[in-house]
Design a protein around this motif. Sequence first.
Motif, PDB file in Angstrom:
ATOM      1  N   VAL A  64       0.846  -1.190   0.000  1.00 12.97           N
ATOM      2  CA  VAL A  64       0.000   0.000   0.000  1.00 12.97           C
ATOM      3  C   VAL A  64       0.880   1.238   0.000  1.00 12.97           C
ATOM      4  N   GLU A  65       0.288   2.361  -0.357  1.00 15.57           N
ATOM      5  CA  GLU A  65       1.020   3.624  -0.442  1.00 15.57           C
ATOM      6  C   GLU A  65       0.868   4.492   0.812  1.00 15.57           C
ATOM      7  N   ASP A  66      -0.007   4.109   1.715  1.00 22.18           N
ATOM      8  CA  ASP A  66      -0.251   4.887   2.926  1.00 22.18           C
ATOM      9  C   ASP A  66       0.336   4.145   4.119  1.00 22.18           C
ATOM     10  N   SER A  67       1.186   4.818   4.878  1.00 26.24           N
ATOM     11  CA  SER A  67       1.874   4.157   5.982  1.00 26.24           C
ATOM     12  C   SER A  67       1.102   4.192   7.299  1.00 26.24           C
ATOM     13  N   THR A  68      -0.046   4.848   7.322  1.00 28.69           N
ATOM     14  CA  THR A  68      -0.804   4.909   8.575  1.00 28.69           C
ATOM     15  C   THR A  68      -1.591   3.629   8.777  1.00 28.69           C
ATOM     16  N   ASN A  69      -1.555   3.120   9.994  1.00 24.36           N
ATOM     17  CA  ASN A  69      -2.290   1.925  10.416  1.00 24.36           C
ATOM     18  C   ASN A  69      -1.934   0.670   9.612  1.00 24.36           C
ATOM     19  N   THR A  70      -0.734   0.602   9.078  1.00 26.23           N
ATOM     20  CA  THR A  70      -0.274  -0.603   8.391  1.00 26.23           C
ATOM     21  C   THR A  70       1.127  -0.943   8.877  1.00 26.23           C
ATOM     22  N   ALA A  71       1.513  -2.152   8.628  1.00 28.54           N
ATOM     23  CA  ALA A  71       2.867  -2.587   8.972  1.00 28.54           C
ATOM     24  C   ALA A  71       3.858  -1.936   8.012  1.00 28.54           C
ATOM     25  N   ILE A  72       5.048  -1.657   8.508  1.00 26.43           N
ATOM     26  CA  ILE A  72       6.098  -1.043   7.692  1.00 26.43           C
ATOM     27  C   ILE A  72       7.161  -2.098   7.422  1.00 26.43           C
ATOM     28  N   LEU A  73       7.475  -2.257   6.156  1.00 23.33           N
ATOM     29  CA  LEU A  73       8.449  -3.254   5.728  1.00 23.33           C
ATOM     30  C   LEU A  73       9.725  -2.546   5.284  1.00 23.33           C
TER      31      LEU A  73
END
Length: 161
Positions: A64-73
């Motif tokens: 995904v392009e949005d880093s809010t509320n997602t895991a960061i790889l």
Amino acid sequence: MKLKVLTYSFLLSGLLCSCIPSYNVSKEYRNVKADFQKQNVFVANKDLKTEFEILKNSNIYNIVEDSTNTAILKLYPIHSYSPPCGNPMIGSMLTVGLLPSYFPYTETYSYDIFENNTTKNYQYKLEVYQSLWLFNIFRLGKTYKKQTGKALLGNYIASNK
């Protein structure tokens, strides 16, 4: 005379570069499919283009392009263990692509996933084989990044069983 030499030079150069590379993975990973629930991740360092393309081709995560509320790889550079020697390719080059040759690539692909104040490190040993053969012209879709992505998916599935 000059036209004949030019023609033969052109034909010879065309034949010598007729060894078209194709890549493949081991048999157990050739038909793997990502038929599991995929996690949404934001890739922090897309500037590692080869590693990012391999991750996209593996189809393990929804990128995904949005880093809010997602895991960061976070990707790490690929570390290659393949020998720099091209001796396995000599047979194919001398026979103008009629004799197939195989060259193994063994690499370590690693990344971290940051989620909920925890970090998980993933590291996989990927094996991809480069084939040089005249008849690889019929296998043009088997690129390095696609086949390495397939090997990554196969290793991911094997490690999560």
